[in-house]
Write a protein that holds these residues in place. Structure first.
Motif, short mmCIF file in Angstrom:
data_model
loop_
_atom_site.label_atom_id
_atom_site.label_comp_id
_atom_site.label_asym_id
_atom_site.label_seq_id
_atom_site.Cartn_x
_atom_site.Cartn_y
_atom_site.Cartn_z
N LYS A 292 -11.07 -17.47 -6.63
CA LYS A 292 -10.91 -16.12 -7.16
C LYS A 292 -9.85 -15.41 -6.32
CE LYS A 292 -15.59 -15.66 -8.99
NZ LYS A 292 -16.88 -14.92 -8.89
N VAL A 293 -8.74 -15.08 -6.97
CA VAL A 293 -7.60 -14.54 -6.24
C VAL A 293 -7.23 -13.14 -6.73
CG1 VAL A 293 -5.22 -14.97 -5.52
CG2 VAL A 293 -6.72 -16.91 -6.06
N ALA A 294 -7.08 -12.23 -5.79
CA ALA A 294 -6.53 -10.90 -6.09
C ALA A 294 -5.17 -10.82 -5.41
CB ALA A 294 -7.45 -9.81 -5.55
N ASN A 295 -4.22 -10.16 -6.05
CA ASN A 295 -2.93 -10.00 -5.37
C ASN A 295 -2.53 -8.53 -5.36
OD1 ASN A 295 -0.57 -9.49 -7.39
ND2 ASN A 295 -1.75 -11.12 -8.40
N VAL A 296 -1.87 -8.16 -4.28
CA VAL A 296 -1.54 -6.76 -4.03
C VAL A 296 -0.05 -6.62 -3.72
CG1 VAL A 296 -2.01 -4.74 -2.58
CG2 VAL A 296 -3.85 -6.39 -3.07
N PRO A 297 0.68 -5.83 -4.49
CA PRO A 297 2.10 -5.60 -4.19
C PRO A 297 2.25 -4.63 -3.01
CG PRO A 297 1.44 -4.30 -6.09
CD PRO A 297 0.24 -5.12 -5.71
N ILE A 298 3.19 -4.93 -2.17
CA ILE A 298 3.46 -4.06 -1.02
C ILE A 298 4.73 -3.27 -1.31
CG2 ILE A 298 3.91 -3.98 1.45
CD1 ILE A 298 1.06 -4.87 0.67
N VAL A 299 4.58 -1.96 -1.41
CA VAL A 299 5.68 -1.06 -1.76
C VAL A 299 5.71 0.08 -0.75
CG1 VAL A 299 6.69 0.34 -3.60
CG2 VAL A 299 5.25 -1.62 -4.19
N PRO A 300 6.87 0.39 -0.16
CA PRO A 300 6.92 1.44 0.87
C PRO A 300 6.38 2.79 0.43
CG PRO A 300 8.97 0.19 0.82
CD PRO A 300 8.16 -0.28 -0.36
N GLU A 301 6.56 3.11 -0.85
CA GLU A 301 6.13 4.43 -1.33
C GLU A 301 4.62 4.53 -1.57
OE1 GLU A 301 10.32 3.81 -1.97
OE2 GLU A 301 8.60 2.63 -2.67
N VAL A 302 3.93 3.41 -1.48
CA VAL A 302 2.49 3.39 -1.78
C VAL A 302 1.73 2.78 -0.61
CG1 VAL A 302 0.69 2.61 -3.37
CG2 VAL A 302 2.99 3.16 -4.25
N GLU A 303 0.78 3.50 -0.08
CA GLU A 303 -0.05 2.95 1.00
C GLU A 303 -0.92 1.82 0.45
OE1 GLU A 303 -0.37 3.41 4.36
OE2 GLU A 303 1.55 4.47 4.09
N PRO A 304 -1.02 0.73 1.18
CA PRO A 304 -1.88 -0.37 0.72
C PRO A 304 -3.32 0.12 0.54
CG PRO A 304 -0.53 -1.05 2.58
CD PRO A 304 -0.38 0.43 2.46
N PRO A 305 -4.05 -0.44 -0.39
CA PRO A 305 -5.45 0.00 -0.61
C PRO A 305 -6.30 -0.21 0.63
CG PRO A 305 -4.97 -2.03 -1.81
CD PRO A 305 -3.67 -1.54 -1.30
N GLU A 306 -7.20 0.72 0.87
CA GLU A 306 -8.04 0.65 2.08
C GLU A 306 -8.91 -0.60 2.09
OE1 GLU A 306 -11.76 3.47 0.67
OE2 GLU A 306 -10.11 4.38 1.81
N GLU A 307 -9.23 -1.12 0.89
CA GLU A 307 -10.06 -2.33 0.81
C GLU A 307 -9.41 -3.51 1.53
OE1 GLU A 307 -11.27 0.18 -2.68
OE2 GLU A 307 -9.39 -0.34 -1.71
N LEU A 308 -8.08 -3.49 1.57
CA LEU A 308 -7.33 -4.58 2.20
C LEU A 308 -7.66 -4.70 3.68
CD1 LEU A 308 -5.25 -6.64 1.21
CD2 LEU A 308 -3.45 -5.05 1.86
N PHE A 309 -8.03 -3.60 4.28
CA PHE A 309 -8.31 -3.58 5.73
C PHE A 309 -9.80 -3.75 6.03
CE2 PHE A 309 -4.46 -1.20 4.84
CZ PHE A 309 -3.54 -1.81 5.71
N LYS A 310 -10.59 -3.96 4.98
CA LYS A 310 -12.03 -4.15 5.15
C LYS A 310 -12.45 -5.62 5.05
CE LYS A 310 -13.32 0.39 3.28
NZ LYS A 310 -14.05 1.10 2.19
N VAL A 311 -11.56 -6.45 4.51
CA VAL A 311 -11.92 -7.86 4.31
C VAL A 311 -11.56 -8.69 5.53
CG1 VAL A 311 -11.72 -7.73 1.80
CG2 VAL A 311 -9.72 -8.35 3.17
N ASP A 312 -12.13 -9.88 5.58
CA ASP A 312 -11.81 -10.84 6.63
C ASP A 312 -10.31 -11.17 6.53
OD1 ASP A 312 -11.46 -13.03 8.25
OD2 ASP A 312 -13.19 -14.15 7.48
#
Length: 269
Positions: free
Chosen positions: A168-188
């Motif tokens: 099960k894969v989620a992917n997240v685009p990294i864009v300077p104008e948008v802060e990464p979702p906080e969930e990204l910093f909660k996972v292993d």
């Protein structure tokens, strides 16, 4: 008056045998039968108990057992008691053994293992679609793998490729104008994999993409300064996450997927 009973004896869940019994009963316009499954049978004692019950209430038996010794046991014991019993799968296995000149595995439940494998793959593909391109950050917390990267680093095709391997894969685009979702910093962080690319390669890929869309290849999207700014922001996010990085500059999706799977195996996933 109680409904007549057909006992369905199986070394797996008994679904195959029940479907055959129902299909056969439909030819008699007979809905008065009760079908009683006896699943996960792997010993003669359980078979004997079922036969005795069937004899007491004058029931018949249909069975799907892959082990020849159990099929022979139920055949002989029902014959002794004048009980109608039908070996649903045995003759097909025996016929295929002769025709293919191969020894069968004789492992119960293989059909359902295959089905389970198929449905896990479908579930993973649907997951990858639902949580593609950061559209719902809740998927980050449920994913086996989270891919991050700037635009055109093959996040989506890689997600789909890994989904067909049942991840099960989620992917997240990294864009300077948008802060990464906080969930990204909660996972292993071991679940998170950053897709790195060199600016020249990304510039070429984006120009080709713009041309394919009939747009001007000099647009900001493919501007080298813009690309370098995006990659600098990407590197800061990666440092903050402390996740693994794969350089995808000159790699095919299949090659990157192999590296990802190897990483997971080394982590015991």
């Amino acid at each position: 008056m109680l409904k007549p009973i057909v006992y369905v004896v199986s070394d797996s869940v008994g679904e195959t045998a029940e479907l055959v019994v129902k299909a056969s009963l439909s030819q008699f316009n007979n809905s008065s039968f009760h079908i009683q499954r006896i699943p996960y049978v792997d010993d003669e004692g359980t078979i004997l108990e079922t036969i005795e019950q069937a004899q007491a209430i004058k029931a018949m038996i249909g069975y799907t057992l892959v082990k020849p010794e159990l099929r022979e046991f139920i055949r002989l014991e029902t014959q002794k008691r004048n009980i109608v019993s039908i070996d649903i799968m045995g003759p097909m296995i025996d016929g295929m053994t002769r025709h293919l000149n191969q020894v069968p595995r004789l492992e119960p439940g293989l059909v359902h293992k295959l089905d389970e494998d198929y449905f896990k793959r479908i579930e993973a593909v649907e997951f990858a679609v639902k949580y593609d391109d950061g559209r719902d950050p809740r998927g980050i917390l449920r994913a086996d793998i989270i891919l991050i990267g700037v635009s055109r680093t093959s996040k989506t095709p890689l997600s789909q490729f890994l989904a067909h391997k049942k991840y099960k894969v989620a992917n997240v685009p990294i864009v300077p104008e948008v802060e990464p979702p906080e969930e990204l910093f909660k996972v292993d962080p071991n679940k998170c994999i950053a897709l790195k690319i060199n600016p020249e390669k990304l510039n070429h890929i984006r120009k080709e993409r713009l041309i394919a869309l009939g747009l001007n290849a000099t647009a900001t999207y493919a501007n080298m300064e813009r690309i370098k700014n995006e990659l600098e922001f990407f590197n800061r996010v990666v440092d903050k996450l402390g996740c693994k990085v794969i350089d995808v500059s000159n790699k095919a999706v299949e090659e990157t997927a192999t590296i990802v799977q190897e990483m997971l195996r080394n982590q015991g996933q």
